[in-house]
Design an enzyme around this catalytic site. Sequence first.
Site, PDB file in Angstrom:
ATOM      1  CD  GLU A 151      -0.922   0.726   3.694  1.00 54.39           C
ATOM      2  OE1 GLU A 151      -2.017   1.266   3.468  1.00 54.39           O
ATOM      3  OE2 GLU A 151      -0.423   0.672   4.832  1.00 54.39           O
ATOM      4  CG  ASN A 188       1.242   3.745   4.730  1.00 55.85           C
ATOM      5  OD1 ASN A 188       0.261   3.234   5.256  1.00 55.85           O
ATOM      6  ND2 ASN A 188       2.298   3.043   4.340  1.00 55.85           N
ATOM      7  CB  SER A 212       5.007   6.331  12.037  1.00 52.68           C
ATOM      8  OG  SER A 212       4.590   5.006  11.923  1.00 52.68           O
ATOM      9  CE  LYS A 222      -5.264  -0.791   3.370  1.00 48.71           C
ATOM     10  NZ  LYS A 222      -4.793   0.414   4.065  1.00 48.71           N
ATOM     11  CE  LYS A 251      -4.268  -5.259   1.885  1.00 47.34           C
ATOM     12  NZ  LYS A 251      -3.121  -4.392   1.589  1.00 47.34           N
ATOM     13  CD  GLU A 298      -4.528   3.671   5.490  1.00 54.67           C
ATOM     14  OE1 GLU A 298      -3.383   3.220   5.623  1.00 54.67           O
ATOM     15  OE2 GLU A 298      -5.174   3.582   4.439  1.00 54.67           O
ATOM     16  NE  ARG A 341       6.747  -1.328   8.343  1.00 51.54           N
ATOM     17  CZ  ARG A 341       5.469  -1.131   8.019  1.00 51.54           C
ATOM     18  NH1 ARG A 341       4.582  -0.861   8.945  1.00 51.54           N
ATOM     19  NH2 ARG A 341       5.074  -1.217   6.765  1.00 51.54           N
TER      20      ARG A 341
END
Length: 445
Positions: A115, A117, A122, A276, A335, A339, A421
Site C-alpha cells: 500500500e 501511506n 511513521s 485502499k 481489506k 489504516e 520492518r
Amino acid sequence: GVLMRTGEQPHSSDVVNYAPFTLLPSAVPRALFEQAYAVQQDFNLLVDAISQNKEFLEQTLASTIKVDDFTARLFRIYMQVLEEGLAQTVFLGINRSDYMFDCGLDGTTALKQIEINTIAASFGGLTSRMADVHRLVLKVLGKTKEASCLLPNNPAKGLALGIAKAWELYGSQSAVVMFLVEEVQRNIFDQRCVENELWKRNIRVIRRRFRDVFEKGSLDDSRRLYMDGQEVAVVYYREGYVPQTYDQQNWEARLLLERSRAVKCPDIATQLAGTKKVQQELSRPGTLEKLLPGHPEAVARMRATFAGLYSLDKGEEGDKIAAKAIADPERFVLKPQREGGGNNLYGEELRQVLENIKDSPERTSYILMDKIKPQPAQNYLLRAHSPLQVSECISELGIFGVYVRQGQELVLNEAAGHLLRTKAIEHADGGVAAGVAVLDTPYLV
Ligand code: ADP
Ligand code: MG
C-alpha cells in the site's frame, strides 16, 4: 535513541524502553531495493495528481462513501473546502510506499506494493538510527566488513527538508510548524527526530492534539491559522487516519485546519488518495495512463509493482471475485478502508466474513488483494520483556517520499530514505506500533 514510551506509562518520557528490533539486519535483494527507490518519485507524482483530480476521487469513492461512514465524512470535508475555495497554493506530501518480496514458484522474487501511506507515515525518525544499531551488533560479532556494507539512511532529515521547504514557501519567519499528535504518544521519539531537524534550521515546532485545536485554534479574516496566538505555517498530521480519533469536536477541528491557509501535510484530498479503494482502482488497465498522461515510463515502473487488486462493488465483476475468494481464501487478503494495521482479514476469517456480506451493500466497503508470499528467513526479534528466540520472519520494505508543489510547479520531489520492518510469519497483519513487526535494516544481497 531507538526508544518508545512503555505501554504501562504511555505519557512518561522518564520511563522508556527500546523500540522492538531484529538482532541482525535482514537480507534484501539489491535489485528489488533499487527498484523501490527508482519508482518513488513516480508515486509522489501520482499521489499528487490524484489529489488534484476531483472527478477521479468522486467517481472512485462514490460506492465506498455510501457504506463507509469514515471515508464519507472525510469526503464531505473535501467537498466543503473545495466549494469554499482553497486558501493555500502550496502542498506538501510525505508518504511511504510499502512493499513485500513475492516469491514465485520458480524461486524468483518480485517487488510487490502492499500500500501507499499518505498520512502519518511513521518510523522515519527511529529508522534513521537503526543502521547504527546493526552496525554495532555486526562489529561485536566480528563482522566488520559486513558492518561497513550497511547503507546510510536518514528519512528524518529528508522529511524535515520537505516540511522546511513548505514552511519557507508559506513565507512568514515567525510562523511555526504544528505537529498534530495523538492523545497517547508512545511513539513520540520517532516524531522528535523530525522535529529536531527543524529546530536545527531555526524553525519553531509546536505539538498539539485535535482537542487543543478545537479549544484554542482560530482563523483570521484571510484564514490564517492561529494556535495560542502563534501563526501556523505547516500542519504535519501524525494523527487523524482512524475513525476512533474523531468525536464531533475533533471533526470540527479537522475542518478548521483544512479550511485554513496553513500548508497541510497531507491535505484532505491527499489523504483520500491513499485509501485502499483508490489503490484498487489504480490497478485497472488505463487508469494510470489517464491520471498521468505523457508519463508512459513512470506508469510502467509503477504498474510493475502492483499485485492483483479487485473491486467488490455490486455487479458481476464483484460477484465473480467474491466467489473465487470464498473458494480459495488462502490466495487473497480482504481489506476494509482502514489504516494502522490489524484490520485485514485472511484465510478462514476472510471466507466467513465474505460469505456473510457477499449479498449485502457492506461488501463494497472492502477490496480484495492477491496475497503476497515472501520467502521466510530466520532472525531474532528483540522486544522488551519477551524471551529471545529464533523466529521464521518476513520483511516489508517502505520507501519514504517527499514532495512540495506550489501552484502547478513541483518544486521538490524526492525519495527520502527507507524503512525495513520484520515480523514472525505466524502474524498475518500488523505493524510496529501494533506490537507485531519490529524495526530492521536491509542488508543488500
Ligand atoms: P494498513 O493500512 O493497516 O497498514 P496494509 O495494507 O499495509 O494496511 O496491511 C497491513 C499488513 O498486512 C501489512 O503490513 C502486511 O504485513 C499485511 N498485508 C497486507 N496486504 C498484504 C498482501 N497482499 N499480502 C500479504 N500480506 C499483506
Ligand atoms: Mg500498512
